[in-house]
Design a protein around this motif. Structure first.
Motif, PDB file in Angstrom:
ATOM      1  N   THR A 110       0.854  -1.107   0.129  1.00 48.52           N
ATOM      2  CA  THR A 110       0.085   0.090   0.091  1.00 48.52           C
ATOM      3  C   THR A 110       0.725   1.132   0.013  1.00 48.52           C
ATOM      4  OG1 THR A 110      -1.619  -1.125   1.213  1.00 48.52           O
ATOM      5  CG2 THR A 110      -1.783   1.299   1.359  1.00 48.52           C
ATOM      6  N   SER A 111       0.396   2.311  -0.717  1.00 47.14           N
ATOM      7  CA  SER A 111       1.101   3.467  -0.695  1.00 47.14           C
ATOM      8  C   SER A 111       0.180   4.641  -0.779  1.00 47.14           C
ATOM      9  CB  SER A 111       2.141   3.811  -1.996  1.00 47.14           C
ATOM     10  OG  SER A 111       2.679   4.911  -1.923  1.00 47.14           O
ATOM     11  N   GLU A 112       0.248   5.448   0.213  1.00 43.34           N
ATOM     12  CA  GLU A 112      -0.617   6.719   0.280  1.00 43.34           C
ATOM     13  C   GLU A 112       0.384   7.891   1.003  1.00 43.34           C
ATOM     14  OE1 GLU A 112      -2.794  10.012   0.455  1.00 43.34           O
ATOM     15  OE2 GLU A 112      -3.568   8.202  -0.662  1.00 43.34           O
ATOM     16  N   TRP A 113       0.443   9.014   0.529  1.00 46.94           N
ATOM     17  CA  TRP A 113       1.278  10.050   0.998  1.00 46.94           C
ATOM     18  C   TRP A 113       0.575  10.682   2.299  1.00 46.94           C
ATOM     19  CZ3 TRP A 113       0.438  15.256   1.056  1.00 46.94           C
ATOM     20  CH2 TRP A 113      -0.508  15.666   0.150  1.00 46.94           C
ATOM     21  N   ASP A 114      -0.714  10.990   2.015  1.00 45.99           N
ATOM     22  CA  ASP A 114      -1.512  11.851   3.215  1.00 45.99           C
ATOM     23  C   ASP A 114      -1.551  11.208   4.384  1.00 45.99           C
ATOM     24  OD1 ASP A 114      -3.379  14.415   3.198  1.00 45.99           O
ATOM     25  OD2 ASP A 114      -4.451  12.861   4.354  1.00 45.99           O
ATOM     26  N   SER A 171      -0.297  -7.229   7.024  1.00 44.81           N
ATOM     27  CA  SER A 171       1.157  -7.774   7.678  1.00 44.81           C
ATOM     28  C   SER A 171       2.142  -7.167   6.698  1.00 44.81           C
ATOM     29  CB  SER A 171       1.267  -9.095   6.987  1.00 44.81           C
ATOM     30  OG  SER A 171       1.072  -9.371   5.684  1.00 44.81           O
ATOM     31  N   HIS A 172       1.792  -5.793   5.719  1.00 41.95           N
ATOM     32  CA  HIS A 172       2.875  -4.971   5.333  1.00 41.95           C
ATOM     33  C   HIS A 172       2.692  -3.633   5.989  1.00 41.95           C
ATOM     34  CE1 HIS A 172      -0.812  -4.791   2.702  1.00 41.95           C
ATOM     35  NE2 HIS A 172      -0.411  -3.450   2.547  1.00 41.95           N
ATOM     36  N   ALA A 173       3.784  -2.970   5.696  1.00 36.87           N
ATOM     37  CA  ALA A 173       3.468  -1.338   6.154  1.00 36.87           C
ATOM     38  C   ALA A 173       3.011  -0.817   5.411  1.00 36.87           C
ATOM     39  CB  ALA A 173       5.066  -1.062   6.519  1.00 36.87           C
ATOM     40  N   LEU A 174       2.472   0.749   5.759  1.00 38.39           N
ATOM     41  CA  LEU A 174       1.827   1.453   4.857  1.00 38.39           C
ATOM     42  C   LEU A 174       2.879   2.512   4.361  1.00 38.39           C
ATOM     43  CD1 LEU A 174      -1.757   3.180   5.649  1.00 38.39           C
ATOM     44  CD2 LEU A 174      -0.160   3.999   4.060  1.00 38.39           C
ATOM     45  N   ASN A 175       3.090   2.233   3.314  1.00 40.31           N
ATOM     46  CA  ASN A 175       4.060   3.417   2.606  1.00 40.31           C
ATOM     47  C   ASN A 175       3.877   4.476   2.152  1.00 40.31           C
ATOM     48  OD1 ASN A 175       6.688   1.586   1.832  1.00 40.31           O
ATOM     49  ND2 ASN A 175       4.699   0.163   1.564  1.00 40.31           N
ATOM     50  N   GLY A 176       4.535   5.680   2.309  1.00 43.49           N
ATOM     51  CA  GLY A 176       4.394   6.956   1.996  1.00 43.49           C
ATOM     52  C   GLY A 176       4.298   7.288   0.635  1.00 43.49           C
ATOM     53  N   ASP A 177       5.334   8.158   0.125  1.00 45.45           N
ATOM     54  CA  ASP A 177       5.507   8.827  -1.127  1.00 45.45           C
ATOM     55  C   ASP A 177       5.967   7.608  -1.879  1.00 45.45           C
ATOM     56  OD1 ASP A 177       6.078  10.464  -3.321  1.00 45.45           O
ATOM     57  OD2 ASP A 177       7.305  11.757  -2.290  1.00 45.45           O
TER      58      ASP A 177
END
Length: 443
Positions: free
Chosen positions: A96-100, A115-121
């Protein structure tokens, strides 16, 4: 500190990841100062508080155990509307990727068991670090495509690179991930005007990049969410498959428009409004059976909106507020809804000013059921729902994509298409043109 107190603090610390101190105080019938002192270990919560905290942290309903049939990644994820649609047909989100940061909070509150991290930019993520997946999902932002500087090349008939046409856009990041990971399929979402932007040249860049440069077989359709919810909301959906398939938009089952109207998403004032543990009485007072009065427009704002509408009507413009009744279809909910609510105002009858939709009603208008957690302020919630997708639309699309995704076991084809360019140069060891462009455009 005894074991019971340790447990209370564990649950409290976890709850504060998803709720502000004010929200937690409201749900526990306490005050912010008390919550602050608990969090700082200055005072001890009563042992029974652990039961209330457990309820706030539990997802609604039983946790379903299901076998996943394909893997997908969620880019520009927002609050997870497209993800929910693909999970419903058996998909598993692996990235997953979401910057806000506020959208991240809402996303984390609704997908707590990842089970995975929430990625930013996403521009800072190396495509090779993204897990293998069958489907790429992306509701990428609609930013203008820069084609400045290529007109001379066009006039001369000279080939120009994808990177020159898309400088400064986030579509670039979708392309570089597709290039490296080569998933079996993708789904992209954007506003309807993407097709006409810059006299169609923007969309032509996207089409040629996906089909001619990356080799995907693409299918595009503008779908109005009014088929599923009481909201006129047209969005372009771009579906692509790595190999030829029998995918056809005629397979998409769209219910007749008008099957649902505004009354289907409004809070019920007849005593049948369901109690929502996460909302409490924040939006709807169950004791009085009424929507919180703070959502009713002030006399000053209501007069302003009426005057504004009259002024533009006299000029022949169509600007103005959108007043809806029980049998209405709403205008498109936008991210600016928090400002005055003018595009969707609920008529409350003679002698009473209209009101905004509550965030819970906005969630329903986007096709999200009441188990969807809203852990942010009203202002942030309005922005998030206005930027989100109508989930049932993408559930319908996911259903017709799925047979073409799981027809065969996914096998990466990176080596077949990208390992060598026929001249002994290993493309996987060389910078991709998309990656090179990103470095240049950022510098």
């Amino acid at each position: 500190m005894n074991t019971r107190q340790e447990l209370v603090h564990q649950y409290l610390d976890e709850a504060l990841k998803y709720y502000s101190k004010a929200e937690l105080a409201n749900r526990l019938g306490s005050d912010q100062g008390t919550i602050r002192r608990w969090a700082a270990r200055e005072t001890e919560p009563k042992p029974y508080v652990v039961d209330s905290l457990k309820q706030l942290l539990l997802p609604f309903g039983p946790q379903e155990k299901r076998e996943t049939e394909f893997r997908f990644i969620d880019l520009f994820a927002g609050i997870g509307g497209i993800r929910k649609a693909f999970e419903r047909v058996g998909g598993e989100c692996v990235f997953t990727s979401e910057w806000d940061t506020y959208a991240q909070k809402t996303y984390a509150a609704n997908f707590r068991h990842d089970s995975h991290a929430l990625n930013g930019d996403i521009t800072q993520v190396n495509a090779f670090d993204i897990p293998d997946h069958d489907v790429l999902l992306a509701g990428f932002p609609c930013q203008p495509f820069s084609i400045a500087g290529v007109s001379k090349k066009n006039a001369l008939g000279r080939a120009h690179g994808f990177e020159d046409e898309t400088q400064g856009t986030l579509f670039f990041d979708v392309a570089r991930i597709l290039q490296v990971k080569r998933p079996r399929a993708f789904l992209l979402e954007n506003v309807k005007n993407l097709m006409s932007h810059d006299k169609g040249r923007t969309f032509d860049v996207i089409r040629r990049t996906l089909s001619e440069e990356l080799g995907y077989h693409i299918h595009c359709k503008i779908i109005d969410a009014q088929h599923f919810v009481p909201q006129h909301r047209e969005r372009i959906v771009i579906v692509g498959f790595r190999e030829p398939t029998d995918f056809n938009w005629d397979l998409l089952a769209l219910p007749p428009k008008g099957n649902t109207t505004i009354k289907d998403i409004l809070h019920k004032t007849d005593g049948t409004e369901p109690w929502n543990e996460h909302d409490g009485n924040k939006y709807f007072d169950h004791e009085t059976g009424q929507v919180n009065p703070k959502y009713t427009l002030t006399p000053k704002l209501w007069q302003y909106l009426q005057n504004y509408a009259v002024k533009h009507r006299e000029k022949g413009n169509g600007f103005g507020f959108g007043l809806v009744g029980p049998n209405s279809i709403a205008r498109t909910l936008s991210a600016r809804y928090y400002k005055d609510g003018s595009e969707v105002l609920v008529d409350q009858g003679v002698g009473k000013n209209p009101r905004r939709l509550t965030p819970r009603e906005c969630a329903r208008l986007m096709g999200l059921d009441d188990s969807f957690v809203i852990p942010v302020s009203d202002t942030r919630a309005y922005k998030q729902f206005g930027n989100s997708v109508v989930m049932p639309v993408f559930h319908a699309v996911a259903e017709i994509m799925k047979p073409r995704i799981v027809a065969e076991q996914f096998e990466p084809v990176i080596k077949d298409m990208w390992e060598s360019n026929g001249s002994g140069v290993d493309l996987l060891e060389s910078p991709s043109p998309y990656q090179t462009h990103r470095k240049e455009s950022v510098s």
